[in-house]
Design a protein around this motif. Structure first.
Motif, PDB file in Angstrom:
ATOM      1  N   UNK A  15       0.879  -1.133  -0.023  1.00 47.49           N
ATOM      2  CA  UNK A  15       0.067   0.150  -0.083  1.00 47.49           C
ATOM      3  C   UNK A  15       0.901   1.209   0.020  1.00 47.49           C
ATOM      4  N   UNK A  42       2.110   1.819  -3.658  1.00 47.64           N
ATOM      5  CA  UNK A  42       1.444   2.251  -4.431  1.00 47.64           C
ATOM      6  C   UNK A  42       1.264   3.569  -3.969  1.00 47.64           C
ATOM      7  N   UNK A  95      -5.493   5.364 -11.659  1.00 49.24           N
ATOM      8  CA  UNK A  95      -5.959   4.676 -10.685  1.00 49.24           C
ATOM      9  C   UNK A  95      -7.107   3.646 -11.650  1.00 49.24           C
ATOM     10  N   UNK A 128      -5.335   0.855 -13.159  1.00 48.25           N
ATOM     11  CA  UNK A 128      -4.941  -0.019 -12.162  1.00 48.25           C
ATOM     12  C   UNK A 128      -5.777  -0.853 -11.609  1.00 48.25           C
ATOM     13  N   UNK A 129      -7.113  -0.243 -11.327  1.00 52.23           N
ATOM     14  CA  UNK A 129      -8.192  -0.992 -10.832  1.00 52.23           C
ATOM     15  C   UNK A 129      -8.754  -2.302 -11.933  1.00 52.23           C
ATOM     16  N   UNK A 130      -8.588  -1.907 -13.109  1.00 49.69           N
ATOM     17  CA  UNK A 130      -9.239  -2.807 -14.087  1.00 49.69           C
ATOM     18  C   UNK A 130      -8.008  -3.847 -14.511  1.00 49.69           C
ATOM     19  N   UNK A 160      -5.416  -5.120 -11.640  1.00 52.50           N
ATOM     20  CA  UNK A 160      -5.397  -5.881 -10.462  1.00 52.50           C
ATOM     21  C   UNK A 160      -6.752  -6.640  -9.930  1.00 52.50           C
TER      22      UNK A 160
END
Lengths: 269, 157
Positions: free
Chosen positions: A172, A175, A194, A197-199, A201
Motif C-alpha cells: 500500500x 502504491x 487509478x 490499475x483497478x481494471x 489488478x
C-alpha cells in the motif's frame, strides 16, 4: 546421533563430504520435528493470547518503520523507472498498473519478507540463542515450563500473523509512493493511473495470491529463525553464527519459495 | 514497556495492516466492480481472436458489461469459441454484433458489443451470430502493400 568431530578428522575428505550431507539431513529432520512440536504446543498461546501480543510488538510493531519507509521508496523508484520506460512506448498511463502489479505480486511480499528476516528474524535467533546459552531454557524446563510452548510458539505465531500485515502495508505504501512520483510530481493523468490499475489488478488473482505468498514467507522465516536460535551452540560464537545463518538461509528460502509459488500462481492463464 | 501501551501499539499495528489490505482490495484492486453479482453466459464464434485473453473486458458503448470467461477452439468449424459472462442487469438483442477491438494502439484487446434492433433478447447459453474478428496487423499491412503494388502497376501503363 551426530558423528563425533574426532572421527571426522580421521575420515578422508570425500567421506567427510558425505558426513556433512548426513548432518544436514539430520538437521532438517530435527527442524521438521521442531516445527511440528511448535504447532502441537500452540495451545498455550490460545489460552494466553497476551504472550503473542507481546511478541507481536517486538516482531511486528518495531518492524513498521523500516517496512513503511522501504515500501515508500521502492514505490517511488518504480514510479520513476516505470515512467522512463513506459514513456518510450507512449503508454505512461499504464504506470499505475506497473507499480501496483509489481508490488502486489512480487516486491511487496518478497522485499518485506527479506526485511523482516533481517530485522525480526535475526533478533529472534539471537534472543533464543542467548536464552539457551545462559541456560534460561533449561531453567524453564526444570520449573516444568515447556520452553517451546512458552518461548517458541508465541514468537512463531507473532511472526506468522505480522508478516502478511507488514507485506500489505509495504504494498500500500509503495502504491502511494508510485502515486506521489507518477501523478503528483511527473503529472501522469490521475484518472487513468487509478482506473487502469483497478481494471488490471484482480483481487483474487493478485492481491490474495500476494497475501498467500507473504503468509508462506512468514512461516518460513520465523521457522528458520526460531530453529537456528533453538539449535545454536550455547556460546557467543555459536549465537553469532546462528544469527548470520538465519538471515542467509531465510533470504535464500524466500527467493526460492517465491519462484515456486509464482510458477504455481501466475504461470497458468 | 507498560502493558496497556504495548496493547495499544499492537492494536494499532493490526488495524493498520487490515486497513492496508482493504486499500489493496478496493483502491488498487477491483473488488468494488468485480463482485457485483450475477451473470449470464453467451457464446460467440470468431474467425480470429488475435490476442484476446480470458478475463478480458466486454464493453458496450465503452461501458464494461462483462468479462470473457473462457476461450476454446471449435474443431468442427475451425473457429475460436469465446464464452462470455455478461452481467444480468444488461440485456442485449438477439442480433447484437460482437467485435474484437483494441484499446489504444498497443493496448489490450476487448470485445465490443453493439446492440441491434431485434425484439428478443439474448438469454443464457445463446450464441451471438454476428461477429467481427480481430484486426491482424500483418494482414492489414499485406493488403496495403498489394493495393500499393496494384496502383504502381496501373501507373506504369
Amino acid at each position: 546421533m551426530q558423528p563425533s568431530p574426532a572421527k571426522h578428522r580421521a575420515l578422508p575428505s570425500v567421506s567427510r563430504l558425505g558426513a556433512n550431507a548426513i548432518d544436514n539431513v539430520l538437521r532438517l529432520g530435527y527442524a521438521a520435528r521442531f516445527i511440528g512440536l511448535t504447532i502441537a504446543h500452540s495451545g498455550t498461546c490460545l489460552a494466553r493470547p497476551r504472550l503473542v501480543v507481546r511478541e507481536l510488538y517486538y516482531t511486528g510493531v518495531l518492524s513498521l518503520i523500516i517496512i513503511l519507509v522501504s515500501g515508500l521508496f521502492v514505490g517511488m523508484v518504480l514510479g520513476l523507472q516505470g515512467y522512463q520506460t513506459l514513456t518510450t512506448y507512449g503508454s505512461e498511463s499504464a504506470l499505475g498498473v506497473l507499480v501496483a502489479l509489481s508490488l502486489v505480486r512480487e516486491l511487496g511480499p518478497v522485499v518485506s519478507a527479506l526485511l523482516f528476516a533481517s530485522r525480526a528474524g535475526s533478533a529472534m535467533t539471537a534472543e533464543i540463542g542467548l536464552m539457551k546459552a545462559t541456560e534460561q531454557l533449561s531453567a524453564m524446563e526444570m520449573m516444568a515450563v515447556d520452553p517451546i510452548a512458552r518461548v517458541v510458539a508465541p514468537r512463531f505465531w507473532a511472526g506468522v500473523i505480522s508478516m502478511p500485515l507488514l507485506a500489505a502495508m509495504f504494498s500500500a505504501m509503495g502504491v502511494f509512493g508510485g502515486y506521489v512520483i507518477g501523478v503528483v510530481l511527473i503529472g501522469v493523468d490521475e484518472g487513468s493511473f487509478w482506473s487502469q490499475m483497478q481494471s488490471a489488478v484482480d483481487v483474487r488473482e493478485d492481491v490474495l495470491n500476494g497475501v498467500i505468498k507473504s503468509f508462506v514467507f512468514g512461516v518460513a522465516v520465523t521457522w528458520i529463525a526460531l530453529f537456528e536460535g533453538y539449535d545454536a551452540p550455547p556460546t557467543a560464537e555459536g549465537v553469532s553464527g546462528a544469527t548470520t545463518r538465519t538471515v542467509v538461509t531465510s533470504s535464500l528460502a524466500i527467493l526460492a519459495l517465491d519462484f515456486i509459488l509464482t510458477s504455481f500462481m501466475f504461470s497458468a492463464a | 514497556m507498560q502493558r496497556s501501551m504495548l496493547d495499544l501499539w499492537v492494536g494499532l499495528f493490526v488495524v493498520a495492516g487490515i486497513v492496508a489490505l482493504v486499500i489493496l482490495a478496493f483502491k488498487v484492486g477491483n473488488m468494488s466492480s468485480a463482485g457485483s453479482g450475477d451473470t449470464y453466459e453467451v457464446t460467440a464464434n470468431f474467425d480470429n481472436i488475435g490476442g484476446l485473453k480470458p478475463r478480458a473486458a466486454i464493453k458496450s458503448a465503452g461501458v464494461v458489461v462483462g468479462r470473457v470467461k473462457s476461450i476454446s477452439f471449435n474443431n468442427e468449424r475451425f473457429t475460436a469459441r469465446v464464452l462470455m459472462a455478461i452481467e444480468t442487469q444488461y440485456k442485449f438483442p438477439k442480433d447484437t454484433t460482437a467485435s474484437i477491438l483494441t484499446a489504444g494502439l498497443l493496448g489490450e484487446q476487448y470485445i465490443g458489443l453493439e446492440g441491434g434492433g431485434d425484439d428478443k433478447m439474448l438469454g443464457a447459453g445463446d450464441n451471438i451470430r454476428l461477429t467481427q474478428s480481430a484486426v491482424v496487423l500483418e494482414k492489414l499491412i499485406s493488403q496495403f502493400l498489394f493495393d500499393k503494388a496494384a496502383e504502381g502497376g496501373d501507373a506504369k501503363k
